[in-house]
Write a protein that holds these residues in place. Structure first.
Motif, mmCIF file in Angstrom:
data_model
loop_
_atom_site.group_PDB
_atom_site.id
_atom_site.type_symbol
_atom_site.label_atom_id
_atom_site.label_comp_id
_atom_site.label_asym_id
_atom_site.label_seq_id
_atom_site.Cartn_x
_atom_site.Cartn_y
_atom_site.Cartn_z
ATOM 1 N N ILE A 264 0.601 -1.267 -0.234
ATOM 2 C CA ILE A 264 -0.164 0.062 -0.405
ATOM 3 C C ILE A 264 1.296 1.343 0.065
ATOM 4 O O ILE A 264 1.245 2.441 -0.894
ATOM 5 C CB ILE A 264 -0.512 0.005 1.653
ATOM 6 C CG1 ILE A 264 -2.492 -1.197 1.193
ATOM 7 C CG2 ILE A 264 -1.518 0.731 1.341
ATOM 8 C CD1 ILE A 264 -2.506 -1.046 2.085
ATOM 9 N N ARG A 265 1.892 1.116 1.004
ATOM 10 C CA ARG A 265 3.140 2.025 0.612
ATOM 11 C C ARG A 265 3.214 2.541 -0.587
ATOM 12 O O ARG A 265 3.540 3.512 -0.583
ATOM 13 C CB ARG A 265 4.223 2.364 2.216
ATOM 14 C CG ARG A 265 4.751 4.141 2.425
ATOM 15 C CD ARG A 265 6.071 2.777 3.048
ATOM 16 N NE ARG A 265 6.688 1.946 2.011
ATOM 17 C CZ ARG A 265 8.068 2.518 1.266
ATOM 18 N NH1 ARG A 265 7.622 3.078 0.641
ATOM 19 N NH2 ARG A 265 8.120 1.462 0.360
ATOM 20 N N GLU A 266 3.959 1.970 -0.665
ATOM 21 C CA GLU A 266 4.615 2.039 -2.152
ATOM 22 C C GLU A 266 3.025 2.820 -3.222
ATOM 23 O O GLU A 266 3.362 3.177 -3.780
ATOM 24 C CB GLU A 266 4.936 0.265 -2.877
ATOM 25 C CG GLU A 266 6.214 0.192 -2.116
ATOM 26 C CD GLU A 266 6.759 -1.316 -2.949
ATOM 27 O OE1 GLU A 266 6.507 -1.664 -4.063
ATOM 28 O OE2 GLU A 266 7.895 -1.928 -2.371
ATOM 29 N N TYR A 267 2.288 1.667 -3.348
ATOM 30 C CA TYR A 267 1.015 2.184 -5.001
ATOM 31 C C TYR A 267 0.968 3.758 -4.246
ATOM 32 O O TYR A 267 1.153 4.398 -5.062
ATOM 33 C CB TYR A 267 -0.066 1.147 -3.729
ATOM 34 C CG TYR A 267 -1.177 1.969 -4.998
ATOM 35 C CD1 TYR A 267 -1.584 1.852 -6.752
ATOM 36 C CD2 TYR A 267 -1.906 3.093 -4.192
ATOM 37 C CE1 TYR A 267 -2.465 2.492 -7.067
ATOM 38 C CE2 TYR A 267 -3.239 3.407 -4.349
ATOM 39 C CZ TYR A 267 -3.297 3.426 -6.108
ATOM 40 O OH TYR A 267 -4.286 3.946 -6.610
ATOM 41 N N LEU A 268 1.007 3.995 -2.382
ATOM 42 C CA LEU A 268 0.796 5.387 -2.353
ATOM 43 C C LEU A 268 1.976 6.563 -3.310
ATOM 44 O O LEU A 268 1.637 7.400 -3.731
ATOM 45 C CB LEU A 268 0.372 6.355 -1.319
ATOM 46 C CG LEU A 268 -0.899 5.460 -0.380
ATOM 47 C CD1 LEU A 268 -0.529 5.092 0.889
ATOM 48 C CD2 LEU A 268 -2.197 6.107 -1.119
ATOM 49 N N GLU A 269 3.037 6.365 -3.272
ATOM 50 C CA GLU A 269 4.433 6.577 -3.459
ATOM 51 C C GLU A 269 4.323 6.804 -4.771
ATOM 52 O O GLU A 269 4.549 7.825 -5.134
ATOM 53 C CB GLU A 269 5.030 5.996 -2.671
ATOM 54 C CG GLU A 269 5.067 6.448 -1.119
ATOM 55 C CD GLU A 269 6.708 6.220 -0.537
ATOM 56 O OE1 GLU A 269 7.216 5.680 -1.022
ATOM 57 O OE2 GLU A 269 6.320 6.855 0.661
ATOM 58 N N ALA B 158 0.596 8.448 2.455
ATOM 59 C CA ALA B 158 1.783 7.812 2.579
ATOM 60 C C ALA B 158 2.443 8.386 3.624
ATOM 61 O O ALA B 158 3.053 7.734 4.335
ATOM 62 C CB ALA B 158 2.515 7.816 1.279
ATOM 63 N N SER B 159 2.617 9.496 3.570
ATOM 64 C CA SER B 159 2.755 10.633 5.199
ATOM 65 C C SER B 159 2.826 10.078 6.448
ATOM 66 O O SER B 159 2.480 9.303 7.528
ATOM 67 C CB SER B 159 3.230 11.653 4.976
ATOM 68 O OG SER B 159 2.536 12.621 5.198
ATOM 69 N N VAL B 160 0.865 10.209 6.459
ATOM 70 C CA VAL B 160 0.097 9.844 6.814
ATOM 71 C C VAL B 160 -0.057 7.533 7.494
ATOM 72 O O VAL B 160 0.611 7.784 8.392
ATOM 73 C CB VAL B 160 -1.785 10.014 6.851
ATOM 74 C CG1 VAL B 160 -2.642 9.934 8.206
ATOM 75 C CG2 VAL B 160 -1.155 11.673 6.673
ATOM 76 N N LEU B 161 0.304 7.333 6.329
ATOM 77 C CA LEU B 161 0.648 5.464 6.831
ATOM 78 C C LEU B 161 1.672 5.779 7.552
ATOM 79 O O LEU B 161 1.443 4.378 8.361
ATOM 80 C CB LEU B 161 0.390 4.742 5.739
ATOM 81 C CG LEU B 161 0.527 3.736 5.349
ATOM 82 C CD1 LEU B 161 -0.607 2.772 6.366
ATOM 83 C CD2 LEU B 161 0.687 3.347 3.874
#
Length: 82
Positions: free
Chosen positions: A57-62, A70-73
């Motif tokens: 999910i983090r990679e997708y957001l970035e 992404a920074s909130v996650l």
């Protein structure tokens, strides 16, 4: 000489262009949610599969330039100790 309002506008534009302002806003939002989070109810430990899902999910957001989300996650995962 520039007025205070003009200096504020230039500072805001500069911070927005560098992405700093959005990161700060996201960090503040994450900290507010962390402060409101109920500490009496512990979070379940994450399995390896869930850690992998979080990373995807983090990679997708970035990848899609959802920097603030992404920074909130990332802040939330950091708060959890990961």
């Amino acid at each position: 000489m520039a007025t205070v309002a003009e200096l504020k506008a230039v500072l805001k534009d500069t911070l927005e262009k560098k992405g700093v302002l959005g990161h700060l806003k996201a960090r503040i939002r994450a900290e507010v949610f962390n402060a409101l989070d109920d500490d009496r109810e512990p979070r379940p430990s994450l399995s390896h599969e869930n850690l992998l899902i979080n990373e995807l999910i983090r990679e997708y957001l970035e990848f899609n330039k959802y920097k603030y989300t992404a920074s909130v996650l990332i802040a939330d995962l950091f708060y959890m100790g990961f």
